[in-house]
Design an enzyme around this catalytic site. Structure first.
Site, PDB file in Angstrom:
ATOM      1  CG  HIS A 133      30.013  33.042  33.988  1.00  0.00           C
ATOM      2  ND1 HIS A 133      29.251  32.890  35.117  1.00  0.00           N
ATOM      3  CD2 HIS A 133      29.401  32.301  33.026  1.00  0.00           C
ATOM      4  CE1 HIS A 133      28.216  32.087  34.860  1.00  0.00           C
ATOM      5  NE2 HIS A 133      28.294  31.711  33.588  1.00  0.00           N
ATOM      6  CG  ASP A 188      32.784  32.514  41.453  1.00  0.00           C
ATOM      7  OD1 ASP A 188      32.144  33.290  40.725  1.00  0.00           O
ATOM      8  OD2 ASP A 188      32.792  31.285  41.288  1.00  0.00           O
ATOM      9  CG  HIS A 198      25.803  38.498  40.955  1.00  0.00           C
ATOM     10  ND1 HIS A 198      24.624  38.500  40.254  1.00  0.00           N
ATOM     11  CD2 HIS A 198      26.284  37.245  40.909  1.00  0.00           C
ATOM     12  CE1 HIS A 198      24.388  37.272  39.821  1.00  0.00           C
ATOM     13  NE2 HIS A 198      25.375  36.490  40.188  1.00  0.00           N
TER      14      HIS A 198
HETATM   15  C1  SDX Z   1      29.241  34.325  38.586  1.00  0.00           C
HETATM   16  O1  SDX Z   1      25.143  35.848  36.409  1.00  0.00           O
HETATM   17  C2  SDX Z   1      25.260  34.938  37.295  1.00  0.00           C
HETATM   18  O2  SDX Z   1      24.324  34.508  37.943  1.00  0.00           O
HETATM   19  C3  SDX Z   1      26.679  34.432  37.473  1.00  0.00           C
HETATM   20  C4  SDX Z   1      26.885  33.477  38.617  1.00  0.00           C
HETATM   21  C5  SDX Z   1      26.202  32.143  38.395  1.00  0.00           C
HETATM   22  O3  SDX Z   1      25.846  31.455  39.369  1.00  0.00           O
HETATM   23  O4  SDX Z   1      26.103  31.744  37.205  1.00  0.00           O
HETATM   24  O5  SDX Z   1      26.386  34.040  39.830  1.00  0.00           O
HETATM   25  C6  SDX Z   1      28.360  33.142  38.800  1.00  0.00           C
HETATM   26  O6  SDX Z   1      29.674  34.544  37.490  1.00  0.00           O
HETATM   27  C7  SDX Z   1      29.473  35.265  39.739  1.00  0.00           C
HETATM   28  C8  SDX Z   1      30.338  36.499  39.325  1.00  0.00           C
HETATM   29  C9  SDX Z   1      31.791  36.060  39.284  1.00  0.00           C
HETATM   30  N1  SDX Z   1      32.627  37.153  38.736  1.00  0.00           N
HETATM   31  C10 SDX Z   1      33.479  37.817  39.524  1.00  0.00           C
HETATM   32  O7  SDX Z   1      33.573  37.657  40.740  1.00  0.00           O
HETATM   33  C11 SDX Z   1      34.352  38.803  38.757  1.00  0.00           C
HETATM   34  C12 SDX Z   1      34.380  40.146  39.482  1.00  0.00           C
HETATM   35  N2  SDX Z   1      33.051  40.749  39.359  1.00  0.00           N
HETATM   36  C13 SDX Z   1      32.859  41.785  38.389  1.00  0.00           C
HETATM   37  O8  SDX Z   1      33.590  41.581  37.192  1.00  0.00           O
HETATM   38  C14 SDX Z   1      31.392  42.175  38.207  1.00  0.00           C
HETATM   39  O9  SDX Z   1      30.875  42.364  39.461  1.00  0.00           O
HETATM   40  C15 SDX Z   1      30.472  41.267  37.414  1.00  0.00           C
HETATM   41  C16 SDX Z   1      31.016  40.939  36.071  1.00  0.00           C
HETATM   42  C17 SDX Z   1      30.191  40.014  38.164  1.00  0.00           C
HETATM   43  C18 SDX Z   1      29.152  42.015  37.245  1.00  0.00           C
HETATM   44  O10 SDX Z   1      29.484  43.143  36.554  1.00  0.00           O
HETATM   45  P1  SDX Z   1      28.433  44.195  35.979  1.00  0.00           P
HETATM   46  O11 SDX Z   1      27.049  43.890  36.392  1.00  0.00           O
HETATM   47  O12 SDX Z   1      28.695  44.305  34.507  1.00  0.00           O
HETATM   48  O13 SDX Z   1      28.855  45.482  36.759  1.00  0.00           O
HETATM   49  P2  SDX Z   1      29.924  46.529  36.294  1.00  0.00           P
HETATM   50  O14 SDX Z   1      31.195  45.854  35.848  1.00  0.00           O
HETATM   51  O15 SDX Z   1      29.249  47.454  35.355  1.00  0.00           O
HETATM   52  O16 SDX Z   1      30.265  47.269  37.675  1.00  0.00           O
HETATM   53  C19 SDX Z   1      29.420  48.290  38.183  1.00  0.00           C
HETATM   54  C20 SDX Z   1      30.345  49.130  39.056  1.00  0.00           C
HETATM   55  C21 SDX Z   1      31.620  49.575  38.321  1.00  0.00           C
HETATM   56  O17 SDX Z   1      32.079  50.744  38.941  1.00  0.00           O
HETATM   57  P3  SDX Z   1      31.849  52.177  38.165  1.00  0.00           P
HETATM   58  O18 SDX Z   1      32.566  52.026  36.836  1.00  0.00           O
HETATM   59  O19 SDX Z   1      30.353  52.316  38.027  1.00  0.00           O
HETATM   60  O20 SDX Z   1      32.477  53.178  39.095  1.00  0.00           O
HETATM   61  O21 SDX Z   1      30.807  48.338  40.172  1.00  0.00           O
HETATM   62  C22 SDX Z   1      32.210  48.162  40.052  1.00  0.00           C
HETATM   63  C23 SDX Z   1      32.612  48.476  38.626  1.00  0.00           C
HETATM   64  O22 SDX Z   1      33.959  48.928  38.575  1.00  0.00           O
HETATM   65  N3  SDX Z   1      32.488  46.749  40.322  1.00  0.00           N
HETATM   66  C24 SDX Z   1      33.556  46.314  40.975  1.00  0.00           C
HETATM   67  C25 SDX Z   1      33.426  44.918  41.020  1.00  0.00           C
HETATM   68  N4  SDX Z   1      32.290  44.547  40.401  1.00  0.00           N
HETATM   69  C26 SDX Z   1      31.713  45.688  39.971  1.00  0.00           C
HETATM   70  N5  SDX Z   1      34.608  46.967  41.498  1.00  0.00           N
HETATM   71  C27 SDX Z   1      35.550  46.198  42.095  1.00  0.00           C
HETATM   72  N6  SDX Z   1      35.495  44.847  42.167  1.00  0.00           N
HETATM   73  C28 SDX Z   1      34.450  44.182  41.655  1.00  0.00           C
HETATM   74  N7  SDX Z   1      34.389  42.842  41.745  1.00  0.00           N
END
Ligand code: SDX
Length: 377
Positions: free
Chosen positions: A221, A314, A260
């Site tokens: 997050h 971010d 996201h």
């Molecule tokens: C914020 O919710 C909000 O609005 C939050 C926010 C706000 O203003 O409050 O916008 C602020 O928190 C932004 C997000 C910051 N976090 C990051 O940058 C951390 C990296 N991102 C990931 O951890 C992920 O994208 C999340 C946690 C943000 C969202 O994850 P989800 O919706 O649970 O998606 P997921 O983990 O199930 O991923 C789906 C697929 C997966 O691949 P498969 O297993 O299906 O093959 O996409 C891939 C994931 O591996 N994936 C990524 C990735 N994010 C998702 N692969 C590589 N790098 C990434 N960043």
């Protein structure tokens, strides 16, 4: 009839709000219907908070009054300052912020009030004090004298002044103000949801805000912006960015600043932060950071854009904060300064039409198990 289980509440509508609208497919973000780009271009953080707390933009006199009220509250209560200057100098800033926000409740004569007018007053004090807390803690941990707030300055200007002991340039002050606007609110993100869950028991604003700060620290997050900076520092050269990213993807590592739960397109906040990051990187001799970021973005576009993984808020905020001169471990606390505005708005909205959050759970354990005496186990 319970709705079917959705892990992480993915796709579940858990509240209604009039504050921010997000279209994840089209990459749209509006605060009370105003596109985020127009607010980033024309508004200020104080005006944006008024908008979210009152569902409309302020008239000139209202904004002047709101701003004057905030500026009159910048100072920390003396007991909180005394506590702050005894915190361990090596405490992590997000842990310090969680502690200090919670501590504000200790000196509030009516900490548990949940009537909206009183909660609004507490919200203004928290909004005004949080930047002071962060700046004071940073000075304290460096063994430097505290710089008292200057009530002639905006929240953005005053924070940088208290942090560095010098007033920021107009460009840096505006960049900070735009960052705060872009980070103020964002639907039912995890930290905002945490605040709403806690206040829905008619607990107090300090408990709700403390829960929210705890949530925001998480690297999935708000903590991601620090993770982006760590990544940028790890990549040795601009040309090394592609291999670095492909190697991490091959190991199924998450790339910080990408992806996201809602946006399956470019986060509109990243669009503005990218422009800001480039401008500041040029001004401050940090173009290598910006160029590394561009290479990372290009590599990710080729590798995972098809999966709806794009830069989020971010990714470019890291370069922006670095160019403004913030130390890495103050990046996520910057998110706290801004998101207090959104958390307060949601706390007020929850209290205005409250229903206790208590979701159901699918039990998957055993039944009809007899107790086994300990000597028989
Ligand atoms: C914020 O919710 C909000 O609005 C939050 C926010 C706000 O203003 O409050 O916008 C602020 O928190 C932004 C997000 C910051 N976090 C990051 O940058 C951390 C990296 N991102 C990931 O951890 C992920 O994208 C999340 C946690 C943000 C969202 O994850 P989800 O919706 O649970 O998606 P997921 O983990 O199930 O991923 C789906 C697929 C997966 O691949 P498969 O297993 O299906 O093959 O996409 C891939 C994931 O591996 N994936 C990524 C990735 N994010 C998702 N692969 C590589 N790098 C990434 N960043």
């Amino acid at each position: 009839m319970a709705t079917p289980y959705s892990k992480g509440l993915e796709g579940v509508v858990a509240a209604e709000t009039k504050m921010s609208f997000i279209d994840g497919e089209k990459g749209i973000l509006e605060y009370v219907g105003i596109p985020i780009g127009q607010l980033a271009e024309h508004s200020t953080f104080e005006e944006t908070v008024f908008l979210l707390w009152n569902s409309r933009l302020p008239k000139k006199g209202e904004l002047a009054d709101f701003t004057a009220t905030i500026r009159g509250l910048y100072d920390l209560p003396e007991q909180i300052e005394a506590m702050l200057t005894r915190l361990p100098k090596d405490a992590q800033p997000m842990h310090a912020m969680r502690t200090l926000v919670s501590a504000l409740g200790l000196i509030d004569p009516k900490p548990n009030a949940t009537d909206v007018p009183t909660v609004r007053q507490k919200a203004v004090k928290i909004l005004a004090c949080v930047p002071t807390m962060l700046a004071y803690f940073h000075r304290h941990r460096q063994g430097l004298p505290l710089i008292r707030p200057d009530a002639s300055l905006s929240i953005a200007e005053n924070f940088l002044y208290m942090l560095n002991g010098a007033k920021p340039t107009p460009t840096m002050a505006r960049a900070m103000d735009v960052c705060l606007i872009l980070h103020t609110d964002h639907g039912l993100n995890n930290s905002t949801f945490s605040a709403r869950v806690v206040i829905s028991t008619l607990s107090d604003i300090y408990s709700a805000m403390t829960a929210a700060v705890g949530s925001l620290r998480g690297p999935l997050h708000g903590g991601a912006n620090e993770g982006v900076m760590v990544m940028l520092n790890e990549i040795p050269t601009v040309d090394g960015a592609e291999a670095y990213i492909l190697d991490k993807l091959a190991r199924k590592d998450k790339i910080m600043g990408f992806g996201h739960r809602v946006y399956k397109s470019y986060d509109p906040r990243a669009t503005h932060l990218k422009v800001l990051a480039k401008q500041l990187a040029q001004d401050t001799g940090n173009m290598d950071l910006y160029e590394k970021s561009s290479r990372i973005e290009k590599t990710m576009a080729e590798a995972v854009a098809a999966k709806g993984i794009y830069p989020n808020v971010d990714f470019y905020s890291a370069t922006t904060y670095h160019c403004i001169g913030l130390p890495l471990d103050l990046f996520t606390p910057m998110f706290v300064i801004a998101r207090v505005g959104g958390w307060a708005a949601h706390i007020i909205e929850q209290l205005s039409d409250n229903r206790l959050f208590r979701p159901d759970v699918d039990y998957t354990g055993p039944h009809a198990v007899n107790y086994t005496p300990i000597d028989s186990r």
